[in-house]
Design a protein around this motif. Structure first.
Motif, mmCIF file in Angstrom:
data_model
loop_
_atom_site.group_PDB
_atom_site.id
_atom_site.type_symbol
_atom_site.label_atom_id
_atom_site.label_comp_id
_atom_site.label_asym_id
_atom_site.label_seq_id
_atom_site.Cartn_x
_atom_site.Cartn_y
_atom_site.Cartn_z
ATOM 1 N N UNK A 270 0.810 -0.832 -0.185
ATOM 2 C CA UNK A 270 -0.082 0.436 0.198
ATOM 3 C C UNK A 270 0.855 1.350 -0.182
ATOM 4 N N UNK A 271 0.820 2.424 -0.605
ATOM 5 C CA UNK A 271 1.038 3.786 -0.137
ATOM 6 C C UNK A 271 0.115 4.636 0.416
ATOM 7 N N UNK A 272 1.092 4.841 1.694
ATOM 8 C CA UNK A 272 0.524 5.871 2.280
ATOM 9 C C UNK A 272 -0.081 7.173 1.453
ATOM 10 N N UNK A 273 0.602 7.958 0.460
ATOM 11 C CA UNK A 273 -0.591 9.149 0.322
ATOM 12 C C UNK A 273 -1.351 8.751 -0.395
ATOM 13 N N UNK A 274 -1.610 7.477 -1.086
ATOM 14 C CA UNK A 274 -3.163 6.701 -2.169
ATOM 15 C C UNK A 274 -3.612 7.119 -1.068
ATOM 16 N N UNK B 9 -8.463 18.183 -4.421
ATOM 17 C CA UNK B 9 -6.657 17.813 -3.722
ATOM 18 C C UNK B 9 -6.712 16.598 -3.586
ATOM 19 N N UNK B 10 -7.656 16.004 -3.917
ATOM 20 C CA UNK B 10 -7.698 14.361 -3.298
ATOM 21 C C UNK B 10 -6.648 14.257 -4.916
ATOM 22 N N UNK B 11 -7.150 14.231 -5.637
ATOM 23 C CA UNK B 11 -6.652 14.142 -7.128
ATOM 24 C C UNK B 11 -5.735 14.611 -7.669
ATOM 25 N N UNK B 12 -5.227 16.468 -7.001
ATOM 26 C CA UNK B 12 -3.418 16.496 -7.340
ATOM 27 C C UNK B 12 -3.108 15.149 -6.418
ATOM 28 N N UNK B 13 -3.163 15.123 -5.496
ATOM 29 C CA UNK B 13 -2.488 13.955 -4.508
ATOM 30 C C UNK B 13 -2.085 12.833 -5.286
ATOM 31 N N UNK C 133 0.439 13.658 -8.130
ATOM 32 C CA UNK C 133 1.787 13.748 -7.616
ATOM 33 C C UNK C 133 2.348 12.395 -7.478
ATOM 34 N N UNK C 134 1.678 11.871 -6.727
ATOM 35 C CA UNK C 134 1.944 10.438 -5.788
ATOM 36 C C UNK C 134 2.230 9.642 -7.230
ATOM 37 N N UNK C 135 1.203 9.520 -8.226
ATOM 38 C CA UNK C 135 1.469 8.912 -9.929
ATOM 39 C C UNK C 135 2.940 9.047 -10.519
ATOM 40 N N UNK C 136 3.014 10.306 -10.543
ATOM 41 C CA UNK C 136 4.480 10.759 -10.948
ATOM 42 C C UNK C 136 5.458 10.399 -10.117
ATOM 43 N N UNK C 137 5.897 10.419 -8.855
ATOM 44 C CA UNK C 137 7.048 9.854 -8.344
ATOM 45 C C UNK C 137 7.047 8.534 -8.170
#
Length: 72
Positions: free
Chosen positions: A29-33, A57-61, A64-68
């Motif tokens: 699991x990923x904490x930000x997701x 805000x969730x969409x932006x998170x 960013x998470x998927x990009x990293x």
């Protein structure tokens, strides 16, 4: 006159590399997701006008998470 028959792709998995597992903290699991998904679930109880900033805000998170993750 009808167009000639063109078969689609064969059934089964599509060719290409297998997906890479993303395991940030050992449990897959990923904490930000997880936090973004929980924020969207919590927003469901809000009025529509208040839901929009929560979803944005969730969409932006997630973006960013998927990009990293993709850079890893």
């Amino acid at each position: 006159m009808s167009a000639p028959f063109r078969p689609g792709p064969p059934p089964g998995p599509r060719p290409g590399p297998p997906p890479r597992p993303v395991d940030v903290d050992g449990d897959g699991r990923h904490p930000a997701v997880d936090a973004a998904v929980q924020a969207m679930a919590n927003a469901a109880a809000l009025s529509p006008a208040d839901q929009i900033p929560q979803y944005e805000a969730a969409y932006q998170t997630l973006r960013e998470t998927l990009a990293t993750i993709d850079q890893a």
